[in-house]
Scaffold this active site. Structure first.
Site, PDB file in Angstrom:
ATOM      1  N   ASP A  67       0.818  -1.211   0.000  1.00  0.00           N
ATOM      2  CA  ASP A  67       0.000   0.000   0.000  1.00  0.00           C
ATOM      3  C   ASP A  67       0.856   1.266   0.000  1.00  0.00           C
ATOM      4  O   ASP A  67       2.061   1.223   0.271  1.00  0.00           O
ATOM      5  CB  ASP A  67      -0.967   0.013   1.196  1.00  0.00           C
ATOM      6  CG  ASP A  67      -0.354  -0.635   2.441  1.00  0.00           C
ATOM      7  OD1 ASP A  67       0.877  -0.524   2.627  1.00  0.00           O
ATOM      8  OD2 ASP A  67      -1.082  -1.250   3.206  1.00  0.00           O
ATOM      9  N   ASP A 136      -8.025  -3.053  14.133  1.00  0.00           N
ATOM     10  CA  ASP A 136      -9.415  -3.322  13.723  1.00  0.00           C
ATOM     11  C   ASP A 136      -9.512  -4.515  12.765  1.00  0.00           C
ATOM     12  O   ASP A 136     -10.557  -4.767  12.182  1.00  0.00           O
ATOM     13  CB  ASP A 136     -10.033  -2.069  13.069  1.00  0.00           C
ATOM     14  CG  ASP A 136      -9.296  -1.630  11.803  1.00  0.00           C
ATOM     15  OD1 ASP A 136      -8.321  -2.312  11.391  1.00  0.00           O
ATOM     16  OD2 ASP A 136      -9.693  -0.603  11.221  1.00  0.00           O
ATOM     17  N   HIS A 138      -7.645  -5.007   9.941  1.00  0.00           N
ATOM     18  CA  HIS A 138      -7.342  -4.793   8.520  1.00  0.00           C
ATOM     19  C   HIS A 138      -6.057  -5.510   8.114  1.00  0.00           C
ATOM     20  O   HIS A 138      -5.153  -5.728   8.930  1.00  0.00           O
ATOM     21  CB  HIS A 138      -7.310  -3.300   8.144  1.00  0.00           C
ATOM     22  CG  HIS A 138      -6.194  -2.500   8.735  1.00  0.00           C
ATOM     23  ND1 HIS A 138      -6.392  -1.341   9.441  1.00  0.00           N
ATOM     24  CD2 HIS A 138      -4.838  -2.665   8.699  1.00  0.00           C
ATOM     25  CE1 HIS A 138      -5.224  -0.831   9.801  1.00  0.00           C
ATOM     26  NE2 HIS A 138      -4.267  -1.618   9.370  1.00  0.00           N
ATOM     27  N   GLU A 143      -9.941  -2.105   5.218  1.00  0.00           N
ATOM     28  CA  GLU A 143     -10.580  -1.849   6.498  1.00  0.00           C
ATOM     29  C   GLU A 143     -11.855  -2.695   6.615  1.00  0.00           C
ATOM     30  O   GLU A 143     -12.337  -3.244   5.623  1.00  0.00           O
ATOM     31  CB  GLU A 143     -10.941  -0.352   6.592  1.00  0.00           C
ATOM     32  CG  GLU A 143      -9.736   0.590   6.543  1.00  0.00           C
ATOM     33  CD  GLU A 143      -8.992   0.686   7.874  1.00  0.00           C
ATOM     34  OE1 GLU A 143      -8.986  -0.299   8.640  1.00  0.00           O
ATOM     35  OE2 GLU A 143      -8.405   1.750   8.138  1.00  0.00           O
TER      36      GLU A 143
HETATM   37  C1  F6R Z   1       1.105  -1.518   6.111  1.00  0.00           C
HETATM   38  C2  F6R Z   1      -0.096  -2.357   6.211  1.00  0.00           C
HETATM   39  C3  F6R Z   1      -0.938  -2.362   7.444  1.00  0.00           C
HETATM   40  C4  F6R Z   1      -0.139  -2.605   8.715  1.00  0.00           C
HETATM   41  C5  F6R Z   1      -1.052  -2.539   9.937  1.00  0.00           C
HETATM   42  C6  F6R Z   1      -0.289  -2.736  11.222  1.00  0.00           C
HETATM   43  O1  F6R Z   1       1.728  -1.719   4.870  1.00  0.00           O
HETATM   44  O2  F6R Z   1      -0.393  -3.022   5.269  1.00  0.00           O
HETATM   45  O3  F6R Z   1      -1.927  -3.351   7.309  1.00  0.00           O
HETATM   46  O4  F6R Z   1       0.475  -3.865   8.629  1.00  0.00           O
HETATM   47  O5  F6R Z   1      -1.704  -1.305   9.959  1.00  0.00           O
HETATM   48  O6  F6R Z   1       0.570  -1.646  11.421  1.00  0.00           O
HETATM   49  P1  F6R Z   1       1.631  -1.636  12.605  1.00  0.00           P
HETATM   50  O7  F6R Z   1       2.640  -2.666  12.274  1.00  0.00           O
HETATM   51  O8  F6R Z   1       2.218  -0.255  12.573  1.00  0.00           O
HETATM   52  O9  F6R Z   1       0.880  -1.945  13.852  1.00  0.00           O
END
Ligand code: F6R
Length: 260
Positions: A67, A136, A138, A143
């Site tokens: 992303d 959450d 995702h 989401e």
């Molecule tokens: C980032 C991504 C997100 C993160 C998720 C957890 O490329 O795809 O799904 O893996 O938001 O983020 P952290 O590791 O910062 O808790």
């Protein structure tokens, strides 16, 4: 889903890094799907160390990141391209033309998203997709309520994710509201998935993902349908799993040939 519970964050990161390194050694021209966020930073550090020690060659590796924020310039300190440069790409021998990101500045977003999907298909698909999980539930930035069949597209972040990610920005108002993300269907097409989740803030989402129903309300739960998915956890992230003892038992009793 193979669930691996490690005693500490460091051990969980080490396990994830060893799985990724084994993938690259087995297939030097591996196509890796990569994640950003705080969770994989330690994994990237270890991969960079393996490379520095002459034990891991990235020269044939191809990468696709999950992303990218919409509107941030590529060298913005919080752009995911910059994150990857800082934590991995500047430290290993990967050629720039083998690195792929969604383009947060694309003029025609739907056309760009189709091109991204086509580029993944052209190299034969993703061999190993590294994932984190949002509090959450995702994956990528799919989401809750994202279609479980979705492909790469633009998404609006939930207020909760904006809040979670505000720690990286001087002010919450500066967190972009939109991202381009691989879809849930895109992630499910990867030949293998590896999720790393650490810390108690992930415990509820992890329990729902592993032991709850498959639902768009918790997009990560679709990984129950993935035939080759490993989930590496530390103890706090595993704290709400009902069958944690059984998962430990399976891991401890694994035949040697099945270990990394
Ligand atoms: C980032 C991504 C997100 C993160 C998720 C957890 O490329 O795809 O799904 O893996 O938001 O983020 P952290 O590791 O910062 O808790």
């Amino acid at each position: 889903m193979e669930i691996i519970i490690k005693a500490s964050v460091a051990e969980a990161q080490d396990e994830a890094a060893r799985i990724m390194a084994a993938q690259i050694r087995t297939k030097p021209a591996s196509v890796l799907g990569l994640a950003t966020g705080s969770t994989p930073i330690g994994v990237y550090q270890l991969l960079a160390e393996f490379h520095r020690a002459g034990r891991l060659d990235f020269s044939k590796v191809i990468t696709f990141n999950l992303d990218e924020y919409v509107v941030l310039t590529p060298n913005h300190p919080q752009a995911y391209r910059e994150f990857m440069r800082q934590h991995l790409f500047s430290k290993v021998n990967i050629a720039a033309d083998r690195i792929h990101f969604p383009d947060g500045l694309a003029a025609d977003v739907p056309a760009h998203c189709e091109d991204y999907e086509a580029a993944i298909r052209r190299v034969g698909g993703i061999d190993l997709q590294l994932l984190g999980i949002g509090s959450d539930g995702h994956i990528g930035f799919n989401e809750p309520s994202s279609s479980l069949a979705s492909r790469t597209r633009i998404k609006t972040l939930t207020p909760r994710t904006v809040k979670d990610n505000a720690r990286f920005f001087p002010h919450a108002n500066e967190v972009p509201r939109h991202v381009i993300t691989m879809g849930v269907g895109t992630i499910m097409d990867a030949h293998a998935c590896l999720m790393l989740a650490t810390g108690e803030s992930k415990a509820e989402a992890v329990a729902g993902m592993v032991e709850g129903p498959i639902t768009a309300d918790l997009p990560a739960s679709i990984l129950q349908m993935h035939p080759r998915c490993k989930l590496v956890l530390d103890e706090p992230a595993a704290a709400k799993l009902r069958r944690a003892e059984y998962y430990r038992w399976i891991y401890e009793n694994k035949p040697i040939w099945q270990r990394v």
